[in-house]
Write a protein that holds these residues in place. Structure first.
Motif, mmCIF file in Angstrom:
data_model
loop_
_atom_site.group_PDB
_atom_site.id
_atom_site.type_symbol
_atom_site.label_atom_id
_atom_site.label_comp_id
_atom_site.label_asym_id
_atom_site.label_seq_id
_atom_site.Cartn_x
_atom_site.Cartn_y
_atom_site.Cartn_z
ATOM 1 N N LYS A 291 43.428 107.730 -58.198
ATOM 2 C CA LYS A 291 44.380 108.049 -57.130
ATOM 3 C C LYS A 291 45.683 107.259 -57.299
ATOM 4 O O LYS A 291 46.774 107.807 -57.145
ATOM 5 C CB LYS A 291 43.761 107.722 -55.768
ATOM 6 C CG LYS A 291 42.575 108.567 -55.382
ATOM 7 C CD LYS A 291 42.949 109.935 -54.870
ATOM 8 C CE LYS A 291 43.494 109.889 -53.486
ATOM 9 N NZ LYS A 291 43.780 111.242 -52.939
ATOM 10 N N ILE A 292 45.560 105.971 -57.622
ATOM 11 C CA ILE A 292 46.753 105.124 -57.757
ATOM 12 C C ILE A 292 47.581 105.541 -58.968
ATOM 13 O O ILE A 292 48.814 105.594 -58.915
ATOM 14 C CB ILE A 292 46.344 103.639 -57.858
ATOM 15 C CG1 ILE A 292 45.850 103.150 -56.500
ATOM 16 C CG2 ILE A 292 47.513 102.776 -58.321
ATOM 17 C CD1 ILE A 292 45.311 101.745 -56.483
ATOM 18 N N ARG A 293 46.912 105.831 -60.072
ATOM 19 C CA ARG A 293 47.638 106.260 -61.273
ATOM 20 C C ARG A 293 48.333 107.601 -61.050
ATOM 21 O O ARG A 293 49.460 107.816 -61.507
ATOM 22 C CB ARG A 293 46.676 106.329 -62.462
ATOM 23 C CG ARG A 293 46.189 104.964 -62.912
ATOM 24 C CD ARG A 293 45.266 105.042 -64.104
ATOM 25 N NE ARG A 293 44.916 103.718 -64.598
ATOM 26 C CZ ARG A 293 44.206 103.485 -65.697
ATOM 27 N NH1 ARG A 293 43.753 104.504 -66.412
ATOM 28 N NH2 ARG A 293 43.930 102.245 -66.071
ATOM 29 N N HIS A 294 47.653 108.506 -60.352
ATOM 30 C CA HIS A 294 48.265 109.792 -60.026
ATOM 31 C C HIS A 294 49.501 109.578 -59.152
ATOM 32 O O HIS A 294 50.550 110.185 -59.374
ATOM 33 C CB HIS A 294 47.247 110.675 -59.303
ATOM 34 C CG HIS A 294 47.713 112.065 -59.032
ATOM 35 N ND1 HIS A 294 48.512 112.395 -57.958
ATOM 36 C CD2 HIS A 294 47.514 113.233 -59.716
ATOM 37 C CE1 HIS A 294 48.770 113.686 -57.972
ATOM 38 N NE2 HIS A 294 48.179 114.230 -59.033
ATOM 39 N N LEU A 347 54.306 118.857 -63.661
ATOM 40 C CA LEU A 347 52.938 118.656 -64.157
ATOM 41 C C LEU A 347 52.452 119.887 -64.927
ATOM 42 O O LEU A 347 51.798 119.759 -65.974
ATOM 43 C CB LEU A 347 51.993 118.347 -62.995
ATOM 44 C CG LEU A 347 52.159 116.969 -62.323
ATOM 45 C CD1 LEU A 347 51.276 116.869 -61.089
ATOM 46 C CD2 LEU A 347 51.831 115.842 -63.288
ATOM 47 N N GLN A 348 52.779 121.075 -64.407
ATOM 48 C CA GLN A 348 52.407 122.311 -65.110
ATOM 49 C C GLN A 348 53.065 122.390 -66.476
ATOM 50 O O GLN A 348 52.442 122.787 -67.467
ATOM 51 C CB GLN A 348 52.807 123.527 -64.274
ATOM 52 C CG GLN A 348 51.935 123.793 -63.069
ATOM 53 C CD GLN A 348 52.447 124.962 -62.245
ATOM 54 O OE1 GLN A 348 53.133 125.854 -62.747
ATOM 55 N NE2 GLN A 348 52.142 124.950 -60.956
ATOM 56 N N LYS A 349 54.347 122.016 -66.523
ATOM 57 C CA LYS A 349 55.086 122.060 -67.785
ATOM 58 C C LYS A 349 54.474 121.103 -68.809
ATOM 59 O O LYS A 349 54.297 121.456 -69.984
ATOM 60 C CB LYS A 349 56.554 121.691 -67.527
ATOM 61 C CG LYS A 349 57.445 121.751 -68.762
ATOM 62 C CD LYS A 349 57.652 123.167 -69.243
ATOM 63 C CE LYS A 349 58.676 123.219 -70.373
ATOM 64 N NZ LYS A 349 58.940 124.598 -70.823
ATOM 65 N N ILE A 350 54.151 119.892 -68.365
ATOM 66 C CA ILE A 350 53.536 118.918 -69.274
ATOM 67 C C ILE A 350 52.179 119.439 -69.751
ATOM 68 O O ILE A 350 51.834 119.313 -70.942
ATOM 69 C CB ILE A 350 53.364 117.547 -68.579
ATOM 70 C CG1 ILE A 350 54.730 116.963 -68.225
ATOM 71 C CG2 ILE A 350 52.605 116.569 -69.478
ATOM 72 C CD1 ILE A 350 54.670 115.705 -67.372
ATOM 73 N N GLU A 400 45.625 118.204 -63.520
ATOM 74 C CA GLU A 400 46.593 117.165 -63.147
ATOM 75 C C GLU A 400 46.087 115.789 -63.582
ATOM 76 O O GLU A 400 46.870 114.944 -64.025
ATOM 77 C CB GLU A 400 46.851 117.202 -61.643
ATOM 78 C CG GLU A 400 47.663 118.409 -61.206
ATOM 79 C CD GLU A 400 48.202 118.270 -59.789
ATOM 80 O OE1 GLU A 400 47.926 117.243 -59.138
ATOM 81 O OE2 GLU A 400 48.910 119.193 -59.331
ATOM 82 N N GLN A 401 44.789 115.568 -63.439
ATOM 83 C CA GLN A 401 44.190 114.296 -63.852
ATOM 84 C C GLN A 401 44.383 114.070 -65.348
ATOM 85 O O GLN A 401 44.708 112.959 -65.786
ATOM 86 C CB GLN A 401 42.697 114.327 -63.509
ATOM 87 C CG GLN A 401 41.941 113.054 -63.807
ATOM 88 C CD GLN A 401 40.490 113.154 -63.367
ATOM 89 O OE1 GLN A 401 40.153 112.877 -62.230
ATOM 90 N NE2 GLN A 401 39.620 113.570 -64.261
ATOM 91 N N VAL A 407 50.436 111.296 -69.708
ATOM 92 C CA VAL A 407 51.686 110.617 -69.378
ATOM 93 C C VAL A 407 51.516 109.110 -69.538
ATOM 94 O O VAL A 407 52.370 108.423 -70.130
ATOM 95 C CB VAL A 407 52.137 110.966 -67.948
ATOM 96 C CG1 VAL A 407 53.308 110.096 -67.517
ATOM 97 C CG2 VAL A 407 52.525 112.441 -67.857
ATOM 98 N N LEU A 408 50.430 108.565 -69.023
ATOM 99 C CA LEU A 408 50.204 107.119 -69.078
ATOM 100 C C LEU A 408 49.977 106.622 -70.509
ATOM 101 O O LEU A 408 50.319 105.496 -70.847
ATOM 102 C CB LEU A 408 49.016 106.741 -68.197
ATOM 103 C CG LEU A 408 49.275 106.863 -66.684
ATOM 104 C CD1 LEU A 408 47.998 106.649 -65.899
ATOM 105 C CD2 LEU A 408 50.327 105.868 -66.238
#
Length: 431
Positions: A291-294, A347-350, A400-401, A407-408
């Motif tokens: 949750k925090i990373r999101h 997010l969809q694009k990534i 998304e997850q 991304v991270l």
């Protein structure tokens, strides 16, 4: 503003910002050909008295259903051309297009005008190393202690008490409220148990529960807040009468076999119980970490991206926000809706750029983290699988997850280690 025609002159396309217009010209000769073809197909399948199979006259079909057939074939041609236009222009429609169709007649050209907003094309920005913190949540001994203390508090033993009530005591009472000497909805109850100072009643009501004893009857005023959820009671003064039947004081249970059994634990002793709680805290820490990373990635997107979004999508998102956050003003809800849509599109694009997809194993792992302890895991997963809409939401959440992980990996260099308690405070999770 852009404006152009297709190579076949089947449609004209123009765009200004996110507003798009498509004009589709359908020639009478093409419509008539499609109409006659459909008539023959229907006549070949039709069975009527006095006619051999496949020999039913198309003229009778035309006389009976001609207008409906013409509408149908014209609609099919228009839809096909419209979809081709969207594909050639690389446009994704947002919301429902406004359509203006000229009068449909068999031997006349037909024009369709469609106006709609399009989904904006997102250009991804460079992911710089160290732009986002990769938080690590680890359960410590204090987290385990806090979780045990919470269980003990929730499962207090209550013993009758002589004398007056104090904060933390439990009262068994009847109450009745009157406004302008009239009873009101939800203003009375019999035999309810209320913890003094528990914060579940209005402040004036809570204050009146201090220093009463069994057998007491008491009358007092309660002022409902201006923003009270029952609008008809907001900012009104009520007169409450209570009758106290019992006052009880709390006694914290001991960590023994009876307590473990009461709360459904398999532990045989305190050590085993602490291990059991520690495992649950570890599971919760993983969920909190996700949750925090999101949240960190979402905040980075909100900061880095600021492009126009379709008003139709904003209005739809605002409906959802108004249900979950009714306290937001119109302006705040609009701003939040725009942010949510931007985040979703980025997010969809990534996800598309990195070919992110989900499988059953990933979905099960997500649901395992989500499953509460009091429901059998397979029953919980089956409950999700039985509803297509629920499963679609889970698939989106898993994608998304995975995007957050991508991304991270690229830019999440700095790390913070925090406890479960700190993570809940950061996410403003109240228990």
């Amino acid at each position: 503003m852009t404006q152009k025609e297709s190579s076949q002159d089947a449609y004209k396309f123009s765009r200004e910002g996110l507003l798009c217009k498509v004009s589709i010209a359908m020639e009478a000769i093409a419509i008539k050909a499609a109409f006659n073809k459909r008539l023959k197909e229907l006549a070949a399948r039709h069975r009527g008295p006095g006619f051999r199979p496949g020999k039913f006259p198309p003229a009778i079909i035309k006389a009976q259903h001609g207008d409906a057939i013409l509408q149908e074939v014209a609609g099919e041609i228009a839809d096909k051309t419209f979809q081709e236009a969207l594909e050639k222009e690389s446009i994704q429609v947002a919301g429902t297009p406004k359509v203006d169709l000229s009068e449909i007649e068999l031997d006349k050209d037909i024009t369709l005008q469609a106006e709609f907003e399009c989904v904006p094309e997102v250009t991804l920005k460079e992911l710089k190393k160290g732009a986002i913190k990769r938080t690590i949540v680890e359960a410590d001994n204090k987290d385990v202690d806090d979780a045990i203390e919470k269980l003990l508090t929730e499962n207090m033993n209550w013993q009758e008490k002589k004398g007056k009530s104090a904060k933390g005591d439990q009262l068994t009472l009847d109450y009745q409220g009157m406004i302008d000497q009239k009873a009101f909805d939800g203003g009375s109850a019999d035999g309810v148990e209320i913890t003094v100072g528990g914060g579940k009643m209005l402040p004036d009501f809570e204050a009146a529960l201090v220093s009463v004893k069994a057998g007491d009857e008491k009358q007092f005023d309660v002022l409902f807040p201006k923003d009270y959820m029952q609008k008809d009671l907001a900012n009104k003064k009520a007169v409450f009468t209570i009758k106290v039947h019992a006052v009880k004081k709390s006694k914290k249970p001991t960590l023994d076999a009876d307590f473990f059994k009461k709360i459904g634990s398999d532990a045989e002793n305190e050590t085993g119980f602490r291990d059991e709680i520690a495992k649950k805290q570890t599971k919760e820490s993983e969920w909190l970490q996700d949750k925090i990373r999101h949240k960190a990635v979402v905040e980075w997107i909100e900061k880095e991206y600021n492009f126009a979004v379709p008003s139709s999508m904003v209005e739809e998102e605002k409906k959802h926000i108004s249900k979950t956050k009714p306290e937001l003003s119109e302006e705040e809800a609009t701003s939040q809706a725009e942010k949510n849509i931007r985040v979703s599109l980025v997010l969809q694009k990534i996800a598309n750029e990195h070919n992110v997809s989900v499988n059953e194993k990933m979905i099960r792992a997500y649901l395992e983290k989500l499953a509460p302890d009091f429901i059998a895991l397979d029953m919980f997963i089956n409950w999700y699988q039985q509803d297509k809409e629920r499963m679609t939401k889970v698939q989106v959440a898993v994608i998304e997850q995975e995007v957050v992980k991508k991304v991270l990996l690229q830019c999440g260099e700095k790390e913070d280690k925090i406890s479960v308690c700190q993570a809940k405070a950061f996410l403003d999770i109240k228990e």
